[in-house]
Design a protein around this motif. Structure first.
Motif, PDB file in Angstrom:
ATOM      1  N   GLY A  77      50.790  33.871  31.130  1.00 62.34           N
ATOM      2  CA  GLY A  77      49.634  34.669  30.735  1.00 62.34           C
ATOM      3  C   GLY A  77      48.380  34.258  31.484  1.00 62.34           C
ATOM      4  N   VAL A  78      48.184  32.946  31.644  1.00 62.68           N
ATOM      5  CA  VAL A  78      47.015  32.453  32.382  1.00 62.68           C
ATOM      6  C   VAL A  78      47.086  32.908  33.837  1.00 62.68           C
ATOM      7  CG1 VAL A  78      45.907  30.354  33.262  1.00 62.68           C
ATOM      8  CG2 VAL A  78      46.547  30.508  30.857  1.00 62.68           C
ATOM      9  N   ARG A  79      48.274  32.778  34.447  1.00 61.53           N
ATOM     10  CA  ARG A  79      48.433  33.213  35.845  1.00 61.53           C
ATOM     11  C   ARG A  79      48.157  34.711  35.995  1.00 61.53           C
ATOM     12  NH1 ARG A  79      52.802  29.559  35.701  1.00 61.53           N
ATOM     13  NH2 ARG A  79      54.258  31.263  35.322  1.00 61.53           N
ATOM     14  N   ALA A  84      44.674  38.996  37.875  1.00 60.00           N
ATOM     15  CA  ALA A  84      43.912  40.223  37.634  1.00 60.00           C
ATOM     16  C   ALA A  84      42.434  39.985  37.894  1.00 60.00           C
ATOM     17  CB  ALA A  84      44.135  40.693  36.203  1.00 60.00           C
ATOM     18  N   SER A  85      41.944  38.821  37.507  1.00 58.27           N
ATOM     19  CA  SER A  85      40.535  38.507  37.726  1.00 58.27           C
ATOM     20  C   SER A  85      40.244  38.372  39.213  1.00 58.27           C
ATOM     21  CB  SER A  85      40.211  37.191  36.999  1.00 58.27           C
ATOM     22  OG  SER A  85      38.861  36.842  37.198  1.00 58.27           O
ATOM     23  N   ASP A  86      41.142  37.707  39.978  1.00 57.58           N
ATOM     24  CA  ASP A  86      40.974  37.549  41.417  1.00 57.58           C
ATOM     25  C   ASP A  86      41.011  38.895  42.105  1.00 57.58           C
ATOM     26  OD1 ASP A  86      40.767  34.835  41.074  1.00 57.58           O
ATOM     27  OD2 ASP A  86      42.820  34.382  41.727  1.00 57.58           O
ATOM     28  N   ALA A  87      41.933  39.759  41.669  1.00 56.35           N
ATOM     29  CA  ALA A  87      42.063  41.082  42.280  1.00 56.35           C
ATOM     30  C   ALA A  87      40.812  41.907  42.013  1.00 56.35           C
ATOM     31  CB  ALA A  87      43.294  41.811  41.741  1.00 56.35           C
ATOM     32  N   ARG A  88      40.290  41.829  40.821  1.00 52.05           N
ATOM     33  CA  ARG A  88      39.079  42.569  40.476  1.00 52.05           C
ATOM     34  C   ARG A  88      37.885  42.051  41.283  1.00 52.05           C
ATOM     35  NH1 ARG A  88      37.788  41.489  35.001  1.00 52.05           N
ATOM     36  NH2 ARG A  88      40.006  41.648  34.699  1.00 52.05           N
ATOM     37  N   ASN A  89      37.766  40.734  41.390  1.00 49.61           N
ATOM     38  CA  ASN A  89      36.649  40.144  42.144  1.00 49.61           C
ATOM     39  C   ASN A  89      36.805  40.433  43.628  1.00 49.61           C
ATOM     40  OD1 ASN A  89      35.479  39.099  39.876  1.00 49.61           O
ATOM     41  ND2 ASN A  89      36.450  37.097  40.060  1.00 49.61           N
ATOM     42  N   LEU A  92      35.763  44.027  44.379  1.00 47.01           N
ATOM     43  CA  LEU A  92      34.327  44.237  44.308  1.00 47.01           C
ATOM     44  C   LEU A  92      33.634  43.704  45.566  1.00 47.01           C
ATOM     45  CD1 LEU A  92      33.514  43.277  40.586  1.00 47.01           C
ATOM     46  CD2 LEU A  92      33.564  45.568  41.594  1.00 47.01           C
ATOM     47  N   ALA A  93      34.204  42.693  46.206  1.00 46.24           N
ATOM     48  CA  ALA A  93      33.588  42.099  47.381  1.00 46.24           C
ATOM     49  C   ALA A  93      33.724  42.985  48.595  1.00 46.24           C
ATOM     50  CB  ALA A  93      34.210  40.728  47.666  1.00 46.24           C
ATOM     51  N   HIS A  94      34.745  43.820  48.658  1.00 44.60           N
ATOM     52  CA  HIS A  94      34.953  44.686  49.839  1.00 44.60           C
ATOM     53  C   HIS A  94      34.073  45.837  49.824  1.00 44.60           C
ATOM     54  CE1 HIS A  94      38.627  42.279  50.124  1.00 44.60           C
ATOM     55  NE2 HIS A  94      38.532  42.539  51.438  1.00 44.60           N
TER      56      HIS A  94
END
Length: 94
Positions: A77-79, A84-89, A92-94
Motif C-alpha cells: 500500500g505504501v509503495r 501514485a504520488s510520484d506520478a502525480r508530481n 505536474l512538473a512537465h
C-alpha cells in the motif's frame, strides 16, 4: 397511655433454628453452584485444548503468518501510494 407505651416496645422473636438451617442451605447451595461452575469451566477448557491440539497449524503459527501478510500488504500500500504520488508530481512538473 401506659398500654400504648408497652405495645410500642414489642420485640421480634426469631426462630434461630430456622435461621441456622437457612444459612446452612445457602452455604450448601453455594458449594453446589461453585462445583458446577468449576466442572463446566473444566469441560470448556479441555475442549479448547483438544481443539487446538487437533489443528493442522497451531494458533501461534497462524498469527505469525497473518502478521506477515499484514506487513506485506502495508508495504504494498505504501509503495502504491508513493508511486501514485510520484506520478502525480512528475506529471505536474512537465
Amino acid at each position: 397511655m401506659n398500654q400504648h407505651h408497652q405495645q410500642s416496645h414489642r420485640t421480634i422473636e426469631i426462630d434461630t433454628r430456622l435461621v441456622r438451617i437457612g444459612a446452612v442451605l445457602t452455604a450448601a447451595g453455594a458449594v453446589v453452584t461453585w462445583t458446577g461452575m468449576a466442572i463446566g469451566a473444566f469441560a470448556v477448557f479441555t475442549a479448547g485444548r483438544r481443539m487446538i491440539r487437533d489443528m493442522d497449524v497451531p494458533p501461534a503459527q497462524q498469527a505469525a503468518a497473518k502478521w506477515q501478510q499484514a506487513k506485506e500488504a502495508s508495504r504494498a500500500g505504501v509503495r502504491a501510494w508513493q508511486s501514485a504520488s510520484d506520478a502525480r508530481n512528475g506529471s505536474l512538473a512537465h
